[in-house]
Design an enzyme around this catalytic site. Structure first.
Site, PDB file in Angstrom:
ATOM      1  N   TYR A 194      28.324 -31.533 -33.268  1.00 37.76           N
ATOM      2  CA  TYR A 194      28.470 -32.188 -34.339  1.00 37.76           C
ATOM      3  C   TYR A 194      29.882 -32.140 -35.184  1.00 37.76           C
ATOM      4  O   TYR A 194      29.866 -30.758 -35.625  1.00 37.76           O
ATOM      5  CB  TYR A 194      27.719 -32.348 -34.998  1.00 37.76           C
ATOM      6  CG  TYR A 194      26.107 -32.638 -34.743  1.00 37.76           C
ATOM      7  CD1 TYR A 194      25.950 -33.285 -32.999  1.00 37.76           C
ATOM      8  CD2 TYR A 194      24.988 -32.585 -35.651  1.00 37.76           C
ATOM      9  CE1 TYR A 194      24.429 -33.532 -33.332  1.00 37.76           C
ATOM     10  CE2 TYR A 194      23.692 -31.890 -34.710  1.00 37.76           C
ATOM     11  CZ  TYR A 194      23.427 -32.955 -33.761  1.00 37.76           C
ATOM     12  OH  TYR A 194      22.185 -33.389 -32.927  1.00 37.76           O
ATOM     13  N   SER A 216      15.558 -38.463 -34.967  1.00 40.84           N
ATOM     14  CA  SER A 216      15.800 -39.778 -35.565  1.00 40.84           C
ATOM     15  C   SER A 216      14.004 -40.486 -35.787  1.00 40.84           C
ATOM     16  O   SER A 216      13.833 -41.466 -35.325  1.00 40.84           O
ATOM     17  CB  SER A 216      16.218 -40.743 -34.112  1.00 40.84           C
ATOM     18  OG  SER A 216      17.644 -40.504 -34.528  1.00 40.84           O
TER      19      SER A 216
END
Length: 329
Positions: free
Chosen positions: A56, A204
């Site tokens: 990330y 998610s």
């Protein structure tokens, strides 16, 4: 904040964690000051489980999370991941590496960026096609024995891979996408985790923000937001998926909660072995998400959601074909 457990070995964690990816990458411009404030507010609200990864940024999110959590290190669990290697000259290019040498070098890098002497939960981000899972997990086990890692996990692994990995060293958690519109792990992966006592960590859980109802057009997303390239956010798929969102929103109104809270409550209701990690950079969204832990769904609610969102309701794959090649491996 309600608690659940990470296990084996059944370590207490908050029922909802915080996914930190979007604070540094993929979802438009970053604002480190805002993100740090959001992490601090999460701690205030009782969140004890924070998720990042070396890819990330790449690398910048681990530094951000480590900086933000430094004052609270003894009271939180930090999870990070290795295995997706991004090209520093072109971060859109990537490969998967699960070799023992890479595992150990990656761990040392993550420890340095996080500013910690151990990682609480260390995941293989994607199963590497060129390395037997036994070799990768063997190297991860070495990190546990060396005191650099407390627990190990897998991400987007198949039931067969989970069994092989667990035979080498206990797997504490499996992180996979799971929500009202991503249900492909229900048939054999979740049952395998339950058989082995492995916690499922849904990422998610809000359908990359779609299930909140806040995204009505693809133009609502920043130009560099990766969701603009996601199949579920494209053309006819987008329009069809809005029907699901609107049905969830109507039920949420009836229940006196927000669509996001209803979607998170559904994930939490799938079992006490579920610890979802919704991501956000916003304190207001964080507070909304955390309140979902107090939304109780009864059998009638779950039946209504089952009719609103059957497994085959969503239109489009989770990722592009290249991305789908590395899920549930």
């Amino acid at each position: 904040m309600h608690e659940r457990s990470l296990g084996p070995p059944r370590v207490p964690v908050s029922a909802l964690g915080l996914g930190c990816m979007g604070m540094s990458d993929f979802y438009g411009p970053r604002d480190d000051a805002q993100s740090i404030a959001t992490i601090h507010r999460a701690v205030d609200l009782g969140v004890t489980f924070f998720d990042t990864a070396d890819m990330y940024g790449p690398y910048t999110n681990e530094r951000l999370v480590g900086q933000a959590l430094a004052p609270y290190r003894d009271h939180v669990l930090i999870a990070t991941k290795f295995g997706i290697v991004r090209d520093l000259t072109d971060p859109t290019k990537r490969r998967i590496d699960g070799t023992p040498e890479y595992v150990k070098a990656s761990c040392d890098g993550s420890l340095q960026r996080l500013g910690v002497d151990h990682i609480d939960l260390y995941y293989q981000h994607r199963v590497a096609p060129g390395t037997p899972i036994e070799e990768t997990v063997g190297a991860m086990a070495d990190l546990v024995h060396a005191g650099k890692v407390r627990f190990i996990g897998l991400s987007e692994a198949s039931a067969a891979t989970i069994r092989r990995a667990h035979a080498v060293h206990p797997i504490a958690a499996l992180q996979s996408e799971y929500s009202l519109w991503s249900r492909d792990i229900e048939d054999d992966i979740i049952p395998t985790c339950r058989e082995l006592g492995i916690t499922v960590v849904p990422y998610s859980p809000l359908g990359r923000g779609f299930l909140t109802g806040a995204i009505r057009r693809v133009e609502d997303l920043a130009e560099d937001d990766f969701r603009r390239r996601s199949p579920r956010f494209q053309g006819a798929n987008f329009a069809k998926n809005l029907e699901l969102v609107d049905a969830v929103a109507a039920m949420a109104q009836d229940r006196g909660c927000t669509p996001a809270q209803l979607a998170l409550a559904w994930v939490l209701a799938q079992g006490d072995d579920m610890v979802p990690i919704p991501g956000t950079r916003s304190i207001a969204r964080l507070e909304e998400n955390v309140a979902a832990a107090d939304v109780h769904l009864d059998d009638a609610d779950l039946a209504r959601l089952a009719s609103i969102s059957p497994k085959d309701k969503v239109a489009g794959e989770r990722y592009t074909p290249d991305g789908m090649a590395f899920v549930n491996r």
